[in-house]
Design a protein around this motif. Structure first.
Motif, mmCIF file in Angstrom:
data_model
loop_
_atom_site.group_PDB
_atom_site.id
_atom_site.type_symbol
_atom_site.label_atom_id
_atom_site.label_comp_id
_atom_site.label_asym_id
_atom_site.label_seq_id
_atom_site.Cartn_x
_atom_site.Cartn_y
_atom_site.Cartn_z
ATOM 1 N N THR A 62 0.839 -1.203 0.000
ATOM 2 C CA THR A 62 0.000 0.000 0.000
ATOM 3 C C THR A 62 0.871 1.248 0.000
ATOM 4 N N LEU A 63 1.909 1.246 0.835
ATOM 5 C CA LEU A 63 2.839 2.378 0.870
ATOM 6 C C LEU A 63 3.539 2.555 -0.480
ATOM 7 N N PHE A 64 3.869 1.432 -1.130
ATOM 8 C CA PHE A 64 4.549 1.508 -2.425
ATOM 9 C C PHE A 64 3.669 2.180 -3.474
ATOM 10 N N PHE A 65 2.422 1.714 -3.605
ATOM 11 C CA PHE A 65 1.546 2.258 -4.642
ATOM 12 C C PHE A 65 1.124 3.696 -4.330
ATOM 13 N N VAL A 66 0.936 4.014 -3.050
ATOM 14 C CA VAL A 66 0.624 5.401 -2.678
ATOM 15 C C VAL A 66 1.814 6.304 -2.993
ATOM 16 N N SER A 67 3.020 5.819 -2.705
ATOM 17 C CA SER A 67 4.218 6.624 -2.976
ATOM 18 C C SER A 67 4.403 6.868 -4.471
ATOM 19 N N LEU A 68 3.966 5.901 -5.304
ATOM 20 C CA LEU A 68 4.030 6.109 -6.754
ATOM 21 C C LEU A 68 3.174 7.309 -7.155
ATOM 22 N N GLY A 69 1.963 7.366 -6.617
ATOM 23 C CA GLY A 69 1.077 8.489 -6.917
ATOM 24 C C GLY A 69 1.624 9.806 -6.406
ATOM 25 N N MET A 70 2.294 9.774 -5.255
ATOM 26 C CA MET A 70 2.856 10.993 -4.669
ATOM 27 C C MET A 70 3.970 11.579 -5.528
ATOM 28 N N GLN A 71 4.625 10.728 -6.331
ATOM 29 C CA GLN A 71 5.777 11.185 -7.110
ATOM 30 C C GLN A 71 5.413 11.691 -8.503
ATOM 31 N N ILE A 72 4.128 11.603 -8.881
ATOM 32 C CA ILE A 72 3.714 12.099 -10.195
ATOM 33 C C ILE A 72 3.823 13.622 -10.231
ATOM 34 N N ILE A 73 4.296 14.132 -11.353
ATOM 35 C CA ILE A 73 4.428 15.578 -11.536
ATOM 36 C C ILE A 73 3.609 15.987 -12.762
ATOM 37 N N PHE A 74 2.698 16.946 -12.575
ATOM 38 C CA PHE A 74 1.818 17.390 -13.656
ATOM 39 C C PHE A 74 2.244 18.758 -14.205
ATOM 40 N N THR A 75 3.536 18.973 -14.317
ATOM 41 C CA THR A 75 4.004 20.285 -14.771
ATOM 42 C C THR A 75 3.736 20.512 -16.256
ATOM 43 N N ASP A 76 3.727 19.447 -17.049
ATOM 44 C CA ASP A 76 3.557 19.594 -18.501
ATOM 45 C C ASP A 76 2.471 18.637 -18.973
ATOM 46 N N ILE A 77 1.244 18.839 -18.470
ATOM 47 C CA ILE A 77 0.161 17.904 -18.732
ATOM 48 C C ILE A 77 -0.175 17.806 -20.215
ATOM 49 N N PHE A 78 -0.134 18.942 -20.942
ATOM 50 C CA PHE A 78 -0.450 18.912 -22.375
ATOM 51 C C PHE A 78 0.678 18.267 -23.176
ATOM 52 N N GLY A 79 1.903 18.392 -22.669
ATOM 53 C CA GLY A 79 3.027 17.733 -23.325
ATOM 54 C C GLY A 79 2.986 16.224 -23.162
ATOM 55 N N LEU A 80 2.330 15.759 -22.084
ATOM 56 C CA LEU A 80 2.205 14.322 -21.838
ATOM 57 C C LEU A 80 1.042 13.705 -22.605
ATOM 58 N N LEU A 81 0.120 14.538 -23.079
ATOM 59 C CA LEU A 81 -1.146 14.048 -23.629
ATOM 60 C C LEU A 81 -0.952 13.167 -24.864
ATOM 61 N N ILE A 82 -0.164 13.638 -25.840
ATOM 62 C CA ILE A 82 0.017 12.873 -27.083
ATOM 63 C C ILE A 82 0.723 11.542 -26.826
ATOM 64 N N PRO A 83 1.871 11.522 -26.093
ATOM 65 C CA PRO A 83 2.499 10.225 -25.791
ATOM 66 C C PRO A 83 1.567 9.289 -25.024
ATOM 67 N N LEU A 84 0.777 9.849 -24.101
ATOM 68 C CA LEU A 84 -0.136 9.026 -23.304
ATOM 69 C C LEU A 84 -1.203 8.385 -24.185
ATOM 70 N N ILE A 85 -1.791 9.147 -25.100
ATOM 71 C CA ILE A 85 -2.836 8.613 -25.988
ATOM 72 C C ILE A 85 -2.264 7.525 -26.896
ATOM 73 N N VAL A 86 -1.075 7.778 -27.457
ATOM 74 C CA VAL A 86 -0.443 6.788 -28.350
ATOM 75 C C VAL A 86 -0.153 5.492 -27.599
ATOM 76 N N LEU A 87 0.392 5.605 -26.394
ATOM 77 C CA LEU A 87 0.721 4.414 -25.602
ATOM 78 C C LEU A 87 -0.539 3.697 -25.117
ATOM 79 N N LEU A 88 -1.605 4.452 -24.846
ATOM 80 C CA LEU A 88 -2.883 3.831 -24.482
ATOM 81 C C LEU A 88 -3.398 2.957 -25.623
ATOM 82 N N LEU A 89 -3.312 3.463 -26.847
ATOM 83 C CA LEU A 89 -3.743 2.683 -28.015
ATOM 84 C C LEU A 89 -2.869 1.441 -28.185
ATOM 85 N N LEU A 90 -1.579 1.592 -27.914
ATOM 86 C CA LEU A 90 -0.662 0.454 -28.031
ATOM 87 C C LEU A 90 -1.013 -0.642 -27.030
ATOM 88 N N VAL A 91 -1.303 -0.247 -25.781
ATOM 89 C CA VAL A 91 -1.579 -1.225 -24.723
ATOM 90 C C VAL A 91 -2.988 -1.810 -24.849
#
Length: 594
Positions: free
Chosen positions: A286-315
């Motif tokens: 539980t501590l591991f998965f919570v710590s993963l969420g704590m380390q996310i950084i949303f500084t460039d959310i629009f810059g992440l959008l295209i790679p995220l959509i492409v990888l979502l389609l891949l998976v």
């Protein structure tokens, strides 16, 4: 110091509990819930407190954080990784690989050879560096063992053909993931000599631990297992010893924990150990998965959008398609191939562990880490719904899957249908209830055709020359291609509302005079099936309770009957046990024959 640690743990577990309760209510996996809890505690609160109105309302400064000792939480999360992989190792039975050796080993390797280069190339096209592309290729490769096993268990499909294929491929993926951890943990010093040294060191430690696991540990645990308390302490000690020695040798602690679990997993005490260690695993995981969420950084959310959509389609699209193609090439029909592949479209907990290690080693940045976490949360949630409605999806797209049927390189012989015998009764599902029904029907001289999706069951009946065929009642194409004259009685012991309604609709179209008996798990479900035209609905817990109450009433009234009932019950249980053992002996090689 002590107060801050207690406060940090309190905040983490209170928020994680609230979010876990919410996702559990909506029947989602809890892992994304823990990650979302970490996002709320970490970046969510961080960005929220940058709003002046919120600062004034809560009386906090910009960038306020509830967690003050992040380094300690990250240390706990590393222990969580060790316990998580220790349990995975405990639950792996190497002998199971022999049951699905061809499609799992070769299919798993083929999946790696196709998906990893594809993921790497797509990441490279998206502008990621070579090392980052390697990580992304590995991330999209692995599917979640925990999520798939849970969905198979919830739907009672672990022993089905597609369930076994999925588990076999997952076992191969787990071993590949451990090998990936070994390689990536040494990529920081990429020299040929250093790489060879690390591999040799790893194999040396594995060899020493394998010998210890085969000879020393069984002898020690034979004495230790007499005490449940000693068993827990000893198992935990093995986990930490393997973890420490691998870390001392400059290798991944996660690999050491996994191998420690693997050694104990093939001992006679693995079930007891899992039961004891799971509490610690759940705490640190539980501590591991919570710590993963704590380390996310949303500084460039629009810059992440295209790679995220492409990888979502891949998976979500490419990975299931490739899995479907591979399984079909091994000779399996489109229905089990589809059911196996649709559950594979998510990111594994191993991917999260690998990406967390990469961030800790400085091999990747927070951008890749954040993409992976979001990819995991979204794909796990979507896969849950895809598996839930897999039969409806298959019903709508099965005409488009005909090409995969043509790709099968060999035909499966899993039926015994004598031409001179006409089935009077069609029995779907020959589990515990089905066995009793079958014995009664045979005693009454009825010609019965058994339909089951457990290969072991069908193989057993074929050997006994009992008319039987491998098939899934929830497959509309199977019902259409059965090409049998509708019998006078159709019985289903399969507790699946969708499959039961599909059977009712199909039989109504073919022969309205057939008597149909189906099964349900609840009273509302039973009433719904009656409304759809079922002649009788089996409710096992209702019938079982009614039978026991009548038996006890008779035994209390006529006590002399109880020994007779007891003897009859023991005889029936022994007969069923012998049948089970015979089926179990035939497990090896069955999938190979398919």
């Amino acid at each position: 110091m002590q107060e801050t640690i207690i406060l940090d743990l309190t905040v983490i577990f209170v928020v994680a509990t609230i979010i876990a309760c919410i996702v559990h209510y909506f029947k989602h996996p809890t892992i994304p819930g823990y990650i979302i809890a970490g996002i709320i505690i970490g970046p969510g609160l961080h960005y929220l407190t940058q709003i002046p109105y919120i600062q004034g309302l809560l009386g906090v400064t910009s960038g306020f954080s509830l967690i003050t000792n992040r380094e300690l939480i990250l240390t706990f999360s590393e222990i969580g990784i060790a316990f998580l992989l220790f349990i995975v190792g405990l639950e792996i039975d190497i002998k199971k690989l022999r049951h699905v050796e061809i499609v799992s080993s070769l299919g798993g390797v083929l999946q790696f050879l196709i998906l990893f280069p594809l993921g790497y190339y797509i990441a490279w096209l998206l502008g990621f560096s070579q090392l980052e592309s390697i990580y992304i290729g590995i991330v999209v490769l692995f599917s979640s063992t925990m999520v798939i096993l849970k969905t198979l268990s919830d739907k009672k499909q672990v022993d089905t053909l597609h369930g076994r294929i999925a588990i076999g491929i997952l076992l191969i993926q787990d071993f590949l993931a451990i090998f990936a951890l070994l390689i990536l943990s040494n990529l920081g010093n990429v020299t040929l000599f250093g790489f060879i040294e690390s591999v040799l060191k790893g194999f040396l430690l594995i060899g020493i631990f394998a010998i210890a696991g085969k000879y020393a540990l069984p002898w020690a645990f034979k004495f230790i297992a007499k005490s449940q308390e000693l068993l827990f302490i000893a198992a935990t000690s093995v986990c930490f010893i393997y973890t420490f020695l691998f870390d001392l040798g400059g290798l991944s602690m996660a690999i050491g924990a996994f191998l420690g679990g693997l050694v104990l997993g093939n001992s006679p005490y693995n079930i007891e150990i899992i039961g004891r260690v799971k509490v610690l695993r759940d705490f640190f995981a539980t501590l591991f998965f919570v710590s993963l969420g704590m380390q996310i950084i949303f500084t460039d959310i629009f810059g992440l959008l295209i790679p995220l959509i492409v990888l979502l389609l891949l998976v979500l699209v490419s990975k299931p398609f490739i899995t479907l193609l591979i399984i079909s090439l091994f000779g399996y029909k489109k229905h089990p191939s589809f059911l196996t592949s649709i559950g594979m479209g998510q990111v594994s907990e191993f991917s999260l562990i690998i990406i967390a290690q990469g961030l800790a080693l400085g091999q990747i940045n927070e951008r890749i880490f954040s993409i992976t976490i979001m990819l995991a949360v979204i794909t796990i949630i979507i896969t849950t719904y895809l598996v839930k409605y897999q039969h409806k999806i298959y019903k709508n797209i099965h005409p488009d899957l005909e090409i995969f049927e043509l790709m099968t390189t060999r035909k499966q012989q899993m039926e015994y249908l004598p031409r001179n015998r006409k089935a009077e009764v069609l029995l779907f599902g020959c589990n515990r209830t089905g066995q009793d029904i079958l014995q009664t029907l045979i005693k009454d001289g009825k010609e019965v055709l058994v339909v089951d999706y457990n290969p072991d069951t069908i193989k057993y009946f074929i050997d006994k020359k009992i008319p039987s065929i491998y098939g899934d009642m929830s497959d509309p194409i199977f019902l259409d291609t059965l090409k049998l004259k509708p019998p006078e009685l159709i019985i289903s012991t399969i507790e699946d509302e969708f499959a039961s309604k599909l059977l009712l609709n199909h039989v109504k179209k073919v022969n309205k005079k057939s008597t149909i008996v189906v099964s349900a798990t609840s009273i509302p479900e039973a009433l719904s099936l009656y409304k759809d035209g079922a002649d009788y609905v089996i409710l096992n817990h209702y019938i079982g309770g009614e039978h026991v109450s009548k038996m006890l009433h008779s035994a209390l009234k006529y006590k002399s009957r109880l020994p007779t009932l007891r003897h009859k019950h023991i005889k029936g249980l022994e007969s069923r046990k012998n049948t089970f053992l015979k089926v179990k002996k035939r497990k090896e090689g069955i999938i190979k024959q398919l």
